[in-house]
Design an enzyme around this catalytic site. Sequence first.
Site, PDB file in Angstrom:
ATOM      1  N   TYR A   1      -8.132  15.801  -4.784  1.00 29.49           N
ATOM      2  CA  TYR A   1      -8.411  17.426  -4.040  1.00 29.49           C
ATOM      3  C   TYR A   1      -7.511  17.245  -2.867  1.00 29.49           C
ATOM      4  CZ  TYR A   1     -11.792  14.416  -1.519  1.00 29.49           C
ATOM      5  OH  TYR A   1     -12.480  13.393  -0.886  1.00 29.49           O
TER       6      TYR A   1
ATOM      7  N   MET B   1      -6.681  18.408   0.816  1.00 34.54           N
ATOM      8  CA  MET B   1      -7.381  18.776   2.207  1.00 34.54           C
ATOM      9  C   MET B   1      -6.422  19.040   3.412  1.00 34.54           C
ATOM     10  SD  MET B   1      -9.476  15.340   3.436  1.00 34.54           S
ATOM     11  CE  MET B   1      -9.855  16.208   4.950  1.00 34.54           C
ATOM     12  N   ASN B   2      -7.059  19.691   4.417  1.00 35.97           N
ATOM     13  CA  ASN B   2      -6.707  20.088   5.724  1.00 35.97           C
ATOM     14  C   ASN B   2      -7.622  19.510   6.761  1.00 35.97           C
ATOM     15  OD1 ASN B   2      -4.520  21.519   4.602  1.00 35.97           O
ATOM     16  ND2 ASN B   2      -5.498  23.458   4.783  1.00 35.97           N
ATOM     17  N   LYS B   3      -6.801  19.391   8.005  1.00 35.77           N
ATOM     18  CA  LYS B   3      -7.652  19.134   9.195  1.00 35.77           C
ATOM     19  C   LYS B   3      -7.714  20.455   9.908  1.00 35.77           C
ATOM     20  CE  LYS B   3      -9.110  14.901   8.725  1.00 35.77           C
ATOM     21  NZ  LYS B   3      -8.777  13.840   9.398  1.00 35.77           N
TER      22      LYS B   3
ATOM     23  N   HIS C   1     -14.535   7.065  10.076  1.00 38.34           N
ATOM     24  CA  HIS C   1     -14.320   7.344   8.999  1.00 38.34           C
ATOM     25  C   HIS C   1     -13.782   5.889   7.858  1.00 38.34           C
ATOM     26  CE1 HIS C   1     -12.054   9.013   5.264  1.00 38.34           C
ATOM     27  NE2 HIS C   1     -10.932   8.326   5.591  1.00 38.34           N
TER      28      HIS C   1
ATOM     29  N   ARG D   1       0.744  -1.125   0.079  1.00 36.83           N
ATOM     30  CA  ARG D   1      -0.007  -0.162   0.156  1.00 36.83           C
ATOM     31  C   ARG D   1       0.939   1.310  -0.024  1.00 36.83           C
ATOM     32  NH1 ARG D   1      -4.065  -0.403   4.543  1.00 36.83           N
ATOM     33  NH2 ARG D   1      -4.861   1.853   3.759  1.00 36.83           N
TER      34      ARG D   1
ATOM     35  N   GLN E   1      -8.645   4.362  -2.771  1.00 37.15           N
ATOM     36  CA  GLN E   1      -8.009   5.658  -2.348  1.00 37.15           C
ATOM     37  C   GLN E   1      -6.642   5.589  -2.170  1.00 37.15           C
ATOM     38  OE1 GLN E   1      -8.755   3.385  -0.332  1.00 37.15           O
ATOM     39  NE2 GLN E   1      -8.182   3.956   1.819  1.00 37.15           N
TER      40      GLN E   1
HETATM   41  C1  VOV Z   1     -12.182   4.726  -0.357  1.00 34.71           C
HETATM   42  C2  VOV Z   1     -12.087   4.462   1.040  1.00 34.71           C
HETATM   43  C3  VOV Z   1     -11.774   4.951   1.953  1.00 34.71           C
HETATM   44  C4  VOV Z   1     -11.154   4.011   3.039  1.00 34.71           C
HETATM   45  C5  VOV Z   1     -11.477   2.715   3.210  1.00 34.71           C
HETATM   46  C6  VOV Z   1     -10.416   4.838   3.983  1.00 34.71           C
HETATM   47  C7  VOV Z   1      -9.917   4.541   5.213  1.00 34.71           C
HETATM   48  C8  VOV Z   1      -8.989   5.350   5.994  1.00 34.71           C
HETATM   49  C9  VOV Z   1      -8.522   4.967   7.295  1.00 34.71           C
HETATM   50  C10 VOV Z   1      -8.769   3.231   7.897  1.00 34.71           C
HETATM   51  C11 VOV Z   1      -7.707   5.864   7.824  1.00 34.71           C
HETATM   52  C12 VOV Z   1      -6.798   5.882   9.043  1.00 34.71           C
HETATM   53  C13 VOV Z   1      -5.545   5.437   8.718  1.00 34.71           C
HETATM   54  C14 VOV Z   1      -4.685   4.838   9.668  1.00 34.71           C
HETATM   55  O1  VOV Z   1      -4.502   5.664  10.631  1.00 34.71           O
HETATM   56  O2  VOV Z   1      -4.126   3.706   9.729  1.00 34.71           O
HETATM   57  C15 VOV Z   1      -7.764   6.812   6.770  1.00 34.71           C
HETATM   58  C16 VOV Z   1      -6.830   7.991   6.772  1.00 34.71           C
HETATM   59  C17 VOV Z   1      -7.370   9.213   6.178  1.00 34.71           C
HETATM   60  N1  VOV Z   1      -8.431   9.468   5.084  1.00 34.71           N
HETATM   61 FE1  VOV Z   1      -9.589   7.900   4.511  1.00 34.71          FE
HETATM   62  N2  VOV Z   1     -10.581   6.376   3.487  1.00 34.71           N
HETATM   63  C18 VOV Z   1     -11.191   6.208   2.316  1.00 34.71           C
HETATM   64  C19 VOV Z   1     -11.590   7.434   1.645  1.00 34.71           C
HETATM   65  C20 VOV Z   1     -11.097   8.635   1.974  1.00 34.71           C
HETATM   66  C21 VOV Z   1     -11.544   9.873   1.366  1.00 34.71           C
HETATM   67  C22 VOV Z   1     -12.503   9.988   0.416  1.00 34.71           C
HETATM   68  C23 VOV Z   1     -11.077  11.029   2.180  1.00 34.71           C
HETATM   69  C24 VOV Z   1     -11.281  12.342   1.876  1.00 34.71           C
HETATM   70  C25 VOV Z   1     -12.034  12.935   2.967  1.00 34.71           C
HETATM   71  C26 VOV Z   1     -13.552  13.593   2.767  1.00 34.71           C
HETATM   72  O3  VOV Z   1     -14.159  14.067   3.504  1.00 34.71           O
HETATM   73  O4  VOV Z   1     -13.701  13.856   1.487  1.00 34.71           O
HETATM   74  C27 VOV Z   1      -9.931  10.575   2.904  1.00 34.71           C
HETATM   75  C28 VOV Z   1      -9.232  11.047   3.723  1.00 34.71           C
HETATM   76  C29 VOV Z   1      -8.355  10.583   4.519  1.00 34.71           C
HETATM   77  C30 VOV Z   1      -7.315  11.361   5.324  1.00 34.71           C
HETATM   78  C31 VOV Z   1      -7.009  12.804   5.154  1.00 34.71           C
HETATM   79  C32 VOV Z   1      -6.709  10.456   6.343  1.00 34.71           C
HETATM   80  C33 VOV Z   1      -5.616  10.904   7.115  1.00 34.71           C
HETATM   81  C34 VOV Z   1      -6.214  11.525   8.340  1.00 34.71           C
HETATM   82  C35 VOV Z   1      -4.950  11.525   9.655  1.00 34.71           C
HETATM   83  O5  VOV Z   1      -5.276  12.298  10.309  1.00 34.71           O
HETATM   84  O6  VOV Z   1      -4.013  10.724   9.498  1.00 34.71           O
HETATM   85  N3  VOV Z   1     -10.121   9.098   3.069  1.00 34.71           N
HETATM   86  N4  VOV Z   1      -8.688   6.657   5.698  1.00 34.71           N
END
Ligand code: VOV
EC number: 1.3.98.5
Length: 248
Positions: free
Chosen positions: A144, A146-148, A171, A130, A184
């Site tokens: 796109y 993004m920020n937190k 999420h 991955r 993603q």
């Molecule tokens: C397509 C599906 C999908 C899936 C399965 C998924 C799963 C996950 C998991 C399990 C984790 C935690 C990682 C860890 O800690 O192991 C994340 C982490 C993250 N994600 Fe995500 N995300 C998806 C999709 C997905 C989308 C569509 C978005 C945009 C958000 C939106 O509102 O538009 C996103 C964003 C993020 C981000 C910015 C982070 C990092 C945050 C941080 O602070 O580090 N993400 N994401």
Amino acid sequence: MSEAVATLDGWYCLHDFRAIDWNAWKSLSAGERARAEDELYGLLRKYQNVENAKQGSTAFFSIVGQKADFVFMHLRETLDELNELETEFNKTMFAGVTVPTYSFVSVVELGGYMAKPGTDPMEDPEILARLKPALPKSKHICFYPMNKKREGSDNWYTLPAEERRNYLRAHGMIGRSYAGKIKQIITGSIGLDDWEWGVTLFADDALQFKKIVHEMRFDEGSARFGEFGDFYVGNLLDESKMAAMLQP
Ligand code: VOV
């Protein structure tokens, strides 16, 4: 101070968005256009060879709308390689009829929130795959940045780690319900570019982009803390599709 999460970082990433100067393209002679296309397709084949050798990956998509005409999303081991790729493309004849419109520099990132205690994630082949993925050849891309948020009581970075983990678990549950529909790639860009993450989604049905982003907006983690930049959406390109697009 809240505990910083340890991220796992993989290949460096460059999203390179370009517009085509159609007047300049049409003003080239047929011979010049043929040479420019040959050079471009030569680069595409070179990128494919790098991917076959598992030394990187490149996605090539058109962009719908006026923000750009196409994007190269390159993944490579080092920032130096990304720089070389950019310069190599810039030196081509075809690049001479393109205009850079946007770029984003980041690194493939997995958060450590879901890490299993007592295990070394870098020994896990699934995690390594991955971090250094072959980019999907799905029909569509959506990108796109993004920020937190860091505002008053809505400051992601002052939340205790456990609270951030709970938000991300919720999420992840939404994300998982799109398994088979959306892939993603999350790339981290803190210290590398002007936003904190790049979100690149791949799907065969472009409507799924709208569905997942819409659904995530209602998730508290996004609703309270998500800040988003411009969205870019497009369609998979290859040599023959590009040749059709470039027909004068
Ligand atoms: C397509 C599906 C999908 C899936 C399965 C998924 C799963 C996950 C998991 C399990 C984790 C935690 C990682 C860890 O800690 O192991 C994340 C982490 C993250 N994600 Fe995500 N995300 C998806 C999709 C997905 C989308 C569509 C978005 C945009 C958000 C939106 O509102 O538009 C996103 C964003 C993020 C981000 C910015 C982070 C990092 C945050 C941080 O602070 O580090 N993400 N994401």
